[in-house]
Each structure stands twice: as structure tokens, then as C-alpha cells.
Design a protein around this motif. Structure first.
Motif, short mmCIF file in Angstrom:
data_model
loop_
_atom_site.label_atom_id
_atom_site.label_comp_id
_atom_site.label_asym_id
_atom_site.label_seq_id
_atom_site.Cartn_x
_atom_site.Cartn_y
_atom_site.Cartn_z
N MET A 167 -31.43 23.29 -0.57
CA MET A 167 -31.12 23.23 -1.96
C MET A 167 -29.96 24.17 -2.36
O MET A 167 -29.23 23.91 -3.22
N HIS A 168 -29.71 25.29 -2.06
CA HIS A 168 -28.91 26.29 -2.21
C HIS A 168 -27.57 26.01 -1.61
O HIS A 168 -26.56 25.80 -2.46
N ARG A 169 -27.55 25.19 -0.66
CA ARG A 169 -26.31 24.70 0.23
C ARG A 169 -25.66 23.49 -0.72
O ARG A 169 -24.67 23.15 -0.95
N ALA A 170 -26.87 22.70 -0.91
CA ALA A 170 -26.52 21.38 -2.08
C ALA A 170 -25.86 21.71 -3.26
O ALA A 170 -24.76 21.09 -3.81
N ARG A 171 -26.51 22.78 -3.82
CA ARG A 171 -25.86 23.11 -5.24
C ARG A 171 -24.58 23.77 -5.02
O ARG A 171 -23.64 23.72 -5.73
N GLN A 172 -24.44 24.66 -4.02
CA GLN A 172 -23.07 25.20 -3.96
C GLN A 172 -21.97 24.21 -3.51
O GLN A 172 -20.99 23.98 -4.05
N PHE A 173 -22.32 23.15 -2.76
CA PHE A 173 -21.28 22.07 -2.30
C PHE A 173 -21.16 21.38 -3.54
O PHE A 173 -19.91 21.10 -3.78
N LEU A 174 -22.15 21.03 -4.29
CA LEU A 174 -21.88 20.20 -5.61
C LEU A 174 -21.00 20.97 -6.53
O LEU A 174 -19.96 20.39 -7.22
N ARG A 175 -21.16 22.13 -6.60
CA ARG A 175 -20.27 22.99 -7.79
C ARG A 175 -18.95 23.02 -7.34
O ARG A 175 -18.08 23.01 -8.03
N CYS A 177 -26.23 23.31 9.95
CA CYS A 177 -26.75 22.18 9.17
C CYS A 177 -28.16 21.62 9.55
O CYS A 177 -28.50 20.64 8.79
N LEU A 178 -28.69 21.90 10.74
CA LEU A 178 -29.80 21.26 11.00
C LEU A 178 -31.05 21.94 10.95
O LEU A 178 -30.92 23.42 10.95
N ASN A 179 -32.06 21.54 10.79
CA ASN A 179 -33.28 22.43 10.58
C ASN A 179 -33.48 23.46 9.57
O ASN A 179 -33.95 24.29 9.73
#
Length: 169
Positions: A105-113, A96-98
Motif C-alpha cells: 500500500m505504501h509503494r502504491a501510494r508513493q507510485f500514484l502520487r 517488488c515480490l513477497n
């Protein structure tokens, strides 16, 4: 914020205090003389404490979720990251660093979904009253009363407390 609003906190930089303030200078001098606390250590501690408070704004309850973005490379350094509380550090893995903007953005969308989906019934960790009574650590009020504890008059259901020395009608 209510419900699905305020699901992210973006921390740009490390919130260090203005070091030319007379009040801060006096505080640092006091800490140095009386407690032998290094100025840099105190300023780093205070900045990381403020960052953790900002990160905590997105989590308002035990069923809440959100994204916290530490958008400063200084948070990658162990001397800064290790000062964060454990509830934040546990999610700051090497993966999750760097991150690039696209990957973040991809990880944020995936997490929020994923988090926006209703929780399955099997994820419920609450116990109903019957399950609670059957649990090995359950202590009923009746089993506590024989230990020499006397019930308070207000704990008696449906009976008005009597004044001291008065006989019940």
C-alpha cells in the motif's frame, strides 16, 4: 475507463482453464498427439497469457500508467514469472515480490502520487518539425525523389490529377 479511473488491476490467483471441459480435453489431446506439447505446459502458458492480458488492461496508451498486483505466491516462482512478457517482467524485481499489505500500500501510494504529477518539459522526447529536419536520420521527400521514384499525382499539392493521356490546360 477514462483519465484517472481504472489505475489498478488486481489478479487473484492464476487463471487456469476448467480442465474437465470436453473442448479443452480435445484440444489438449490434439496438441499432445500432433505437436508433442505437454498438457501442463500448455495450461500454464495459457493461464500466464490470460494474466498478461488482464495486466495490460490498465495500460491503455504510451502515456498511461497503473498498478498491477499479482496477488498469488505462484507468480514468485521463476517457471511462472519467466513466462510473462518482458514489459511486465522488467518491473517484477526482487524488491517488488513477497510484499506485506502495508508495504504494498505504501509503494502504491508513493507510485500514484509521483505519476500524477505533470511531466517536466525536459521529459518530452518529441521533436518539433525543425529539430526533426536537423536530425541525422531525417530523409526529406525531395532527397528521396531523385532515387528514381516518381511522385504520385495525388502528392502534388494544389494540382488536380489529369486523366491519362490528357494534356494539362
Amino acid at each position: 475507463f477514462d483519465r484517472h479511473y481504472g489505475r489498478a488491476v488486481l489478479l487473484l490467483g492464476v487463471p487456469f482453464q476448467y480442465t474437465l471441459s470436453r473442448v479443452l480435453r480435445a484440444r489438449l489431446e490434439y496438441l499432445r498427439e500432433t505437436c508433442s506439447i505437454n498438457e501442463a505446459d500448455f495450461l500454464t502458458f495459457d493461464a500466464i497469457r490470460q494474466a498478461a492480458q488482464c495486466a495490460g488492461r490498465v495500460i491503455r496508451g504510451k502515456t498511461d500508467y497503473g498498478i498491477v498486483i499479482f496477488a498469488d505466491k505462484r507468480y514468485n516462482r521463476a517457471d511462472k514469472r519467466d513466462k510473462l512478457p518482458q514489459w511486465i517482467r522488467q518491473f517484477m524485481t526482487d524488491g517488488c515480490l513477497n510484499l506485506s499489505s502495508d508495504v504494498a500500500m505504501h509503494r502504491a501510494r508513493q507510485f500514484l502520487r509521483e505519476m500524477a504529477q505533470p511531466a517536466p518539459d525536459s521529459a518530452n522526447v518529441s521533436l518539433d518539425a525543425e529539430q526533426l529536419r536537423r536530425h541525422a536520420n531525417y530523409v526529406s521527400f525531395e532527397s528521396r525523389s531523385h532515387v528514381g521514384m516518381q511522385a504520385h499525382p495525388m502528392q502534388t499539392v494544389g494540382v488536380e490529377p489529369q486523366p491519362t493521356g490528357a494534356e494539362p490546360p
